[in-house]
Design an enzyme around this catalytic site. Structure first.
Site, mmCIF file in Angstrom:
data_model
loop_
_atom_site.group_PDB
_atom_site.id
_atom_site.type_symbol
_atom_site.label_atom_id
_atom_site.label_comp_id
_atom_site.label_asym_id
_atom_site.label_seq_id
_atom_site.Cartn_x
_atom_site.Cartn_y
_atom_site.Cartn_z
ATOM 1 N N LYS A 1 4.549 4.918 8.783
ATOM 2 C CA LYS A 1 3.462 4.036 9.255
ATOM 3 C C LYS A 1 3.919 2.584 9.172
ATOM 4 O O LYS A 1 4.772 2.231 8.338
ATOM 5 C CB LYS A 1 2.186 4.259 8.444
ATOM 6 C CG LYS A 1 2.297 3.824 7.017
ATOM 7 C CD LYS A 1 0.941 3.757 6.318
ATOM 8 C CE LYS A 1 1.194 3.163 4.931
ATOM 9 N NZ LYS A 1 0.100 3.006 4.066
ATOM 10 N N LYS B 1 4.391 5.579 -3.956
ATOM 11 C CA LYS B 1 4.768 4.248 -4.459
ATOM 12 C C LYS B 1 5.534 4.355 -5.758
ATOM 13 O O LYS B 1 6.484 3.622 -5.992
ATOM 14 C CB LYS B 1 3.525 3.372 -4.664
ATOM 15 C CG LYS B 1 2.983 2.841 -3.365
ATOM 16 C CD LYS B 1 1.992 1.732 -3.607
ATOM 17 C CE LYS B 1 1.377 1.281 -2.302
ATOM 18 N NZ LYS B 1 0.260 0.379 -2.468
ATOM 19 N N LYS C 1 3.682 -3.615 5.539
ATOM 20 C CA LYS C 1 4.257 -4.928 5.219
ATOM 21 C C LYS C 1 5.539 -4.777 4.399
ATOM 22 O O LYS C 1 6.365 -5.673 4.346
ATOM 23 C CB LYS C 1 3.237 -5.787 4.475
ATOM 24 C CG LYS C 1 2.799 -5.173 3.162
ATOM 25 C CD LYS C 1 1.416 -5.600 2.765
ATOM 26 C CE LYS C 1 0.872 -4.613 1.734
ATOM 27 N NZ LYS C 1 -0.473 -4.207 1.890
HETATM 28 P P1 TYM Z 1 -4.481 -1.935 2.696
HETATM 29 O O1 TYM Z 1 -4.682 -3.333 2.219
HETATM 30 O O2 TYM Z 1 -3.142 -1.320 2.527
HETATM 31 O O3 TYM Z 1 -4.850 -1.828 4.229
HETATM 32 C C1 TYM Z 1 -6.073 -2.326 4.758
HETATM 33 C C2 TYM Z 1 -6.577 -1.392 5.847
HETATM 34 O O4 TYM Z 1 -5.589 -1.254 6.878
HETATM 35 C C3 TYM Z 1 -5.352 0.122 7.132
HETATM 36 N N1 TYM Z 1 -3.927 0.301 7.520
HETATM 37 C C4 TYM Z 1 -3.519 0.900 8.646
HETATM 38 N N2 TYM Z 1 -4.211 1.451 9.661
HETATM 39 C C5 TYM Z 1 -3.486 1.967 10.692
HETATM 40 N N3 TYM Z 1 -2.119 1.954 10.738
HETATM 41 C C6 TYM Z 1 -1.404 1.408 9.737
HETATM 42 N N4 TYM Z 1 -0.084 1.382 9.803
HETATM 43 C C7 TYM Z 1 -2.105 0.850 8.620
HETATM 44 N N5 TYM Z 1 -1.707 0.230 7.484
HETATM 45 C C8 TYM Z 1 -2.837 -0.090 6.817
HETATM 46 C C9 TYM Z 1 -5.655 0.826 5.817
HETATM 47 O O5 TYM Z 1 -5.957 2.176 6.025
HETATM 48 C C10 TYM Z 1 -6.840 0.029 5.313
HETATM 49 O O6 TYM Z 1 -8.047 0.510 5.870
HETATM 50 N N6 TYM Z 1 -6.584 0.849 -0.871
HETATM 51 C C11 TYM Z 1 -6.864 0.010 0.262
HETATM 52 C C12 TYM Z 1 -7.691 -1.200 -0.046
HETATM 53 C C13 TYM Z 1 -9.012 -0.946 -0.687
HETATM 54 C C14 TYM Z 1 -10.155 -0.386 -0.054
HETATM 55 C C15 TYM Z 1 -11.178 -0.430 -1.029
HETATM 56 C C16 TYM Z 1 -10.395 0.134 1.212
HETATM 57 C C17 TYM Z 1 -9.364 -1.270 -1.945
HETATM 58 N N7 TYM Z 1 -10.663 -0.954 -2.155
HETATM 59 C C18 TYM Z 1 -12.441 0.064 -0.744
HETATM 60 C C19 TYM Z 1 -11.679 0.619 1.481
HETATM 61 C C20 TYM Z 1 -12.695 0.585 0.513
HETATM 62 C C21 TYM Z 1 -5.539 -0.491 0.812
HETATM 63 O O7 TYM Z 1 -4.553 -0.564 0.116
HETATM 64 O O8 TYM Z 1 -5.597 -0.979 2.071
#
Ligand code: TYM
Length: 330
Positions: A196, A113, A199
């Site tokens: 991947k 990022k 958004k």
């Molecule tokens: P975030 O908001 O980007 O995504 C939420 C969840 O979706 C999964 N994900 C995907 N899985 C499969 N294919 C994809 N293309 C794809 N894009 C996103 C992510 O792996 C995630 O599980 N850092 C985290 C948010 C977070 C979090 C936490 C997660 C903050 N605190 C504590 C678990 C526990 C994030 O940015 O997810």
């Protein structure tokens, strides 16, 4: 005693996407029946990069409506907003003091990022983001964390920090296990199957609130390859393998079943079938239900307040314990 799960999702767009659903959210829904489940809309994580403050509150509420539309039930799970539970950032400070600068610098999501937007523009918040994520998890003493593949490294850091805290101050925090599905844990961008689905690249991203024509258009323009055979070969036919994985996950029928079904048929037919399955099983029901729920904002806010009260009672216990171990005067 049920095992406890915690997971989080950012409210950074108007809508979640198919990758979020297949990689993480469908696990969340299943786990609420067998586990003591905590699910968090991580609005503090959502301000680490460029964002519009005028949209954040609405996106947070829409995120909640989508979670309910997908099947999360506030009677079974504790669902809440991160900024409503200040204990997360209080624990983050303590964990920051146990995190090496080099260790934080090695987080690949930060590297990606910060490179994309220019290192000069990266914030300290983006840098310490994984430590807040670790605090989100450790404050609930969660045993398991259901996420997509891209979160594995952050989960390793979480385990390391829990163990380091315990070694330094005595047994207090619980190092959690990562729950990654074997199918759908990395959904690929439809227009660029080497990345991947995300958004930040909306052309190749199917949003859960997209309407039927938008979903169909995106699948019909999915990049495949110059061949014509429908085979499951993620190395050489990433685009086709991605479509088959999506179809299998959404329909509940195995990939090999679908490969047999499409034998002798063309990519166009596969794309049409995936678009239809996704619209019928995922996007249309989610969109309808979420829009319905969003008509009563007061009720959504009430449910989130209830979630925050439940979350704070667990988080407060852990924080007290941590503050005592660290030696803060009571
Ligand atoms: P975030 O908001 O980007 O995504 C939420 C969840 O979706 C999964 N994900 C995907 N899985 C499969 N294919 C994809 N293309 C794809 N894009 C996103 C992510 O792996 C995630 O599980 N850092 C985290 C948010 C977070 C979090 C936490 C997660 C903050 N605190 C504590 C678990 C526990 C994030 O940015 O997810």
């Amino acid at each position: 005693m049920k095992l406890r799960v915690l997971s989080g999702i950012q409210p950074t767009a108007d809508s979640f996407h198919l990758g979020n659903w297949l990689g993480a959210l469908r696990q969340w829904v299943r786990l609420q029946d067998t586990h003591d489940a905590f699910y968090c809309i991580v609005d503090q994580h959502a301000i680490t990069g460029n964002y519009d403050p005028k949209l954040l509150a609405d996106r947070t509420l829409s995120a909640f409506a989508q979670l309910l539309a997908l099947g999360l039930d506030p009677q079974k799970s504790t669902i809440f907003v991160q900024s409503h539970v200040p204990e997360h950032s209080q624990l983050q400070w303590v964990l920051s003091c146990l995190t090496g600068f080099g260790e934080a610098s090695r987080m690949t999501q930060f590297k990606d990022k910060s490179q994309k937007d220019g290192a000069e523009r990266a914030t300290v918040g983006l840098f310490t983001y994984p430590i807040l994520q670790a605090a989100d998890i450790l404050i609930y003493r969660a045993n398991q964390v259901p996420v997509g593949e891209d979160q594995k490294q952050h989960l390793e850091l979480t385990r390391d920090l829990a163990q380091r805290f315990n070694t330094t101050y005595g047994e207090t925090l619980v190092p959690p296990e990562t729950l990654v599905l074997s199918e759908g844990s990395k959904v690929l961008d439809l227009t660029n199957p080497s990345a991947k689905m995300s958004k930040s690249a909306p052309a190749g991203c199917v949003f859960l609130l997209d309407d039927e024509p938008a979903v169909t258009k995106k699948f019909m323009s999915a990049v495949t390859d110059s061949g014509s055979a429908i085979e499951f070969d993620p190395q050489n036919k990433a685009g086709v393998a991605n479509l088959l994985t999506i179809l299998a996950s959404v329909s509940g029928r195995g990939v090999s079943d679908w490969v047999n079904e499409f034998s002798g048929k063309g990519y166009g037919e596969l794309k049409k079938a995936v678009a239809q399955a996704v619209t019928q099983q995922v996007t249309e029901p989610t969109r309808t239900k979420a829009n319905e729920l969003l008509k009563d904002r007061g009720q959504l806010i009430k449910l989130l307040n209830d979630g925050a009260v439940k979350a704070r009672s667990v988080a407060g216990e852990t924080l007290n314990n941590v503050y005592q171990k660290v030696g803060f005067l009571k």
